[in-house]
Write a protein that holds these residues in place. Structure first.
Motif, PDB file in Angstrom:
ATOM      1  N   VAL A  45      51.856  30.916  47.301  1.00 39.56           N
ATOM      2  CA  VAL A  45      52.331  31.979  48.185  1.00 39.56           C
ATOM      3  C   VAL A  45      52.291  31.522  49.643  1.00 39.56           C
ATOM      4  CG1 VAL A  45      51.905  34.328  48.978  1.00 39.56           C
ATOM      5  CG2 VAL A  45      51.631  33.767  46.560  1.00 39.56           C
ATOM      6  N   ALA A  46      51.236  30.784  50.015  1.00 38.37           N
ATOM      7  CA  ALA A  46      51.081  30.339  51.399  1.00 38.37           C
ATOM      8  C   ALA A  46      52.221  29.423  51.833  1.00 38.37           C
ATOM      9  CB  ALA A  46      49.743  29.622  51.576  1.00 38.37           C
ATOM     10  N   LEU A  47      52.863  28.744  50.872  1.00 41.19           N
ATOM     11  CA  LEU A  47      53.966  27.864  51.232  1.00 41.19           C
ATOM     12  C   LEU A  47      55.110  28.646  51.865  1.00 41.19           C
ATOM     13  CD1 LEU A  47      54.976  24.955  51.200  1.00 41.19           C
ATOM     14  CD2 LEU A  47      55.996  25.399  48.965  1.00 41.19           C
ATOM     15  N   THR A  48      55.308  29.892  51.426  1.00 40.25           N
ATOM     16  CA  THR A  48      56.315  30.736  52.065  1.00 40.25           C
ATOM     17  C   THR A  48      55.956  30.962  53.534  1.00 40.25           C
ATOM     18  OG1 THR A  48      56.957  31.886  50.038  1.00 40.25           O
ATOM     19  CG2 THR A  48      57.326  33.059  52.098  1.00 40.25           C
ATOM     20  N   GLY A  49      54.683  31.142  53.822  1.00 38.07           N
ATOM     21  CA  GLY A  49      54.250  31.305  55.197  1.00 38.07           C
ATOM     22  C   GLY A  49      54.496  30.057  56.029  1.00 38.07           C
ATOM     23  N   VAL A  50      54.272  28.896  55.431  1.00 38.92           N
ATOM     24  CA  VAL A  50      54.547  27.643  56.141  1.00 38.92           C
ATOM     25  C   VAL A  50      56.025  27.540  56.487  1.00 38.92           C
ATOM     26  CG1 VAL A  50      54.560  25.128  55.944  1.00 38.92           C
ATOM     27  CG2 VAL A  50      52.599  26.431  55.096  1.00 38.92           C
ATOM     28  N   GLY A  51      56.878  27.823  55.492  1.00 40.80           N
ATOM     29  CA  GLY A  51      58.317  27.772  55.735  1.00 40.80           C
ATOM     30  C   GLY A  51      58.760  28.783  56.768  1.00 40.80           C
ATOM     31  N   LEU A  52      58.170  29.990  56.727  1.00 42.12           N
ATOM     32  CA  LEU A  52      58.510  31.019  57.703  1.00 42.12           C
ATOM     33  C   LEU A  52      58.069  30.611  59.103  1.00 42.12           C
ATOM     34  CD1 LEU A  52      59.719  33.848  58.028  1.00 42.12           C
ATOM     35  CD2 LEU A  52      57.420  34.792  57.636  1.00 42.12           C
ATOM     36  N   GLY A  53      56.929  29.943  59.199  1.00 42.72           N
ATOM     37  CA  GLY A  53      56.467  29.459  60.493  1.00 42.72           C
ATOM     38  C   GLY A  53      57.432  28.461  61.103  1.00 42.72           C
ATOM     39  N   PHE A  54      57.932  27.539  60.284  1.00 47.77           N
ATOM     40  CA  PHE A  54      58.916  26.576  60.778  1.00 47.77           C
ATOM     41  C   PHE A  54      60.224  27.273  61.168  1.00 47.77           C
ATOM     42  CE2 PHE A  54      56.349  23.249  58.651  1.00 47.77           C
ATOM     43  CZ  PHE A  54      56.308  22.327  59.684  1.00 47.77           C
ATOM     44  N   LEU A  55      60.633  28.256  60.367  1.00 47.68           N
ATOM     45  CA  LEU A  55      61.881  28.955  60.642  1.00 47.68           C
ATOM     46  C   LEU A  55      61.800  29.740  61.946  1.00 47.68           C
ATOM     47  CD1 LEU A  55      64.709  29.551  59.432  1.00 47.68           C
ATOM     48  CD2 LEU A  55      63.700  31.605  58.395  1.00 47.68           C
ATOM     49  N   LEU A  56      60.636  30.326  62.218  1.00 47.74           N
ATOM     50  CA  LEU A  56      60.444  31.111  63.438  1.00 47.74           C
ATOM     51  C   LEU A  56      59.981  30.255  64.610  1.00 47.74           C
ATOM     52  CD1 LEU A  56      58.666  34.252  61.906  1.00 47.74           C
ATOM     53  CD2 LEU A  56      61.095  33.975  62.486  1.00 47.74           C
ATOM     54  N   ASN A  57      59.822  28.960  64.371  1.00 45.62           N
ATOM     55  CA  ASN A  57      59.380  28.029  65.409  1.00 45.62           C
ATOM     56  C   ASN A  57      58.037  28.450  66.005  1.00 45.62           C
ATOM     57  OD1 ASN A  57      59.660  25.681  66.937  1.00 45.62           O
ATOM     58  ND2 ASN A  57      60.659  26.751  68.640  1.00 45.62           N
ATOM     59  N   THR A  58      57.112  28.810  65.124  1.00 39.66           N
ATOM     60  CA  THR A  58      55.771  29.184  65.550  1.00 39.66           C
ATOM     61  C   THR A  58      54.763  28.438  64.684  1.00 39.66           C
ATOM     62  OG1 THR A  58      54.311  31.061  65.997  1.00 39.66           O
ATOM     63  CG2 THR A  58      55.645  31.170  63.998  1.00 39.66           C
ATOM     64  N   SER A  59      53.471  28.717  64.872  1.00 35.09           N
ATOM     65  CA  SER A  59      52.426  27.977  64.158  1.00 35.09           C
ATOM     66  C   SER A  59      52.499  28.221  62.652  1.00 35.09           C
ATOM     67  CB  SER A  59      51.042  28.404  64.668  1.00 35.09           C
ATOM     68  OG  SER A  59      50.024  27.864  63.846  1.00 35.09           O
ATOM     69  N   PRO A  60      52.798  27.199  61.852  1.00 34.56           N
ATOM     70  CA  PRO A  60      52.859  27.384  60.399  1.00 34.56           C
ATOM     71  C   PRO A  60      51.515  27.796  59.804  1.00 34.56           C
ATOM     72  CG  PRO A  60      53.902  25.320  61.058  1.00 34.56           C
ATOM     73  CD  PRO A  60      53.172  25.839  62.257  1.00 34.56           C
ATOM     74  N   VAL A  61      50.405  27.343  60.414  1.00 42.60           N
ATOM     75  CA  VAL A  61      49.091  27.651  59.857  1.00 42.60           C
ATOM     76  C   VAL A  61      48.780  29.140  59.975  1.00 42.60           C
ATOM     77  CG1 VAL A  61      46.626  27.177  60.003  1.00 42.60           C
ATOM     78  CG2 VAL A  61      48.261  25.327  60.367  1.00 42.60           C
ATOM     79  N   TRP A  62      49.033  29.715  61.154  1.00 39.92           N
ATOM     80  CA  TRP A  62      48.738  31.131  61.345  1.00 39.92           C
ATOM     81  C   TRP A  62      49.659  32.015  60.509  1.00 39.92           C
ATOM     82  CZ3 TRP A  62      44.364  32.840  62.848  1.00 39.92           C
ATOM     83  CH2 TRP A  62      43.593  32.162  63.801  1.00 39.92           C
TER      84      TRP A  62
END
Length: 297
Positions: A45-62
């Motif tokens: 599930v967290a991988l979706t957050g990583v991808g969303l972080g890259f898409l939004l150009n923000t911190s993937p970890v947070w």
């Protein structure tokens, strides 16, 4: 040592130390609840957050932390209310999280197979100073919960009905375990990767259970094993030039094999010491603990 002269290796070793402490600290509760693979599902599930972080150009970890926390809450709700279709719902959540992450990373400008690999399997040498700040904050939260509430969390994991009778907020504590596991996954993803983080939560605990008889000793031993394998694996990956995540997990499995080999003669020795002369001998199962032993926290 030569590797300590490099700033990136200093960060890598500190991150490895922190992950070696936090992963078994929450993993012991997951193992006690027979949810050893929960970390693996949260990683998907967290991988979706990583991808969303890259898409939004923000911190993937947070962003991964936020998505993983939401996913862990959903998993816990499915466990409560899912009944016969619970397994199917969890499978869809896990695979949907993985597919969503891959899709979002490919849609983002920064997304690439290299970036995807570092989060899936870990790339400890790429940990940045900004990542370290995040790791410090999240790890402090994990340790505050797993150590500060260890008696309450253990009671819930050991027997939910008994914990409910004693007045503990069982559902709230179960949610807290799930959320803490989600935070730990995002702390560890740069070190061992989202696909391997569950191993670091479970294997040190399983190894410690082979030689310990109480919850407190198991907790301390599992953390010691976690620290040993993460630091050793990180050092070995630097000198041999191999992936850090895979190296750490293989070291953990090797220690589990060693502890298992030591457990049988140790159990026999304890059984002989506990059996009066002339009485029949009983063999204690390696890693087993009585309820009386478990509550000595």
């Amino acid at each position: 040592m030569e590797m300590l002269s490099y700033a990136f290796m200093q960060r890598a070793l500190i991150a490895a130390l922190i992950v070696g402490i936090t992963a078994p600290a929450i993993g012991i509760y997951l193992v006690q609840r027979r949810q050893a693979l929960m970390g693996d599902g949260i990683g998907h599930v967290a991988l979706t957050g990583v991808g969303l972080g890259f898409l939004l150009n923000t911190s993937p970890v947070w962003v991964a932390t936020a998505v993983a926390v939401v996913g862990s809450v959903v998993m816990e709700l499915i466990r409560w209310y899912g009944k016969t279709r619970g397994d199917l719902a969890l499978a869809m959540l896990f695979y949907g999280g993985m597919a969503g992450g891959v899709m979002l990373m490919n849609l983002s400008d920064a997304g690439s197979s290299a970036n995807l690999g570092t989060y899936l399997f870990g790339s400890i040498t790429t940990v940045s100073p900004q990542d370290m700040t995040t790791i410090y904050v999240l790890a402090a939260l994990v340790l505050a919960i797993t150590v500060g509430l260890r008696r309450q969390l253990f009671a819930v994991c050991q027997d939910e009905e008994f914990a409910r009778v004693t007045g503990l907020p069982v559902r709230l504590l179960n949610l807290l375990i799930a959320v803490t596991a989600a935070v730990t996954v995002t702390v560890a993803m740069r070190v061992v990767g989202l696909l391997l983080v569950s191993a670091l939560m479970v294997i040190p605990v399983a190894a410690a259970q082979q030689i310990s008889r109480s919850f407190a000793v198991t907790f301390v031993t599992a953390v010691a094993i976690g620290v040993a394998v993460t630091l050793t694996g990180t050092t070995a990956s630097y000198y041999v030039d191999v992936p850090s995540g895979a190296t750490i997990v293989l070291f953990a499995i090797a220690l589990f094999v060693v502890f298992t080999a030591l457990a049988t003669p140790l159990a026999r020795k304890r059984a002989r010491a506990a059996t009066p002369a002339g009485k029949g001998c009983t063999l204690e199962v390696p890693g087993s603990r009585t309820a009386e032993d478990d509550v000595r926290v």
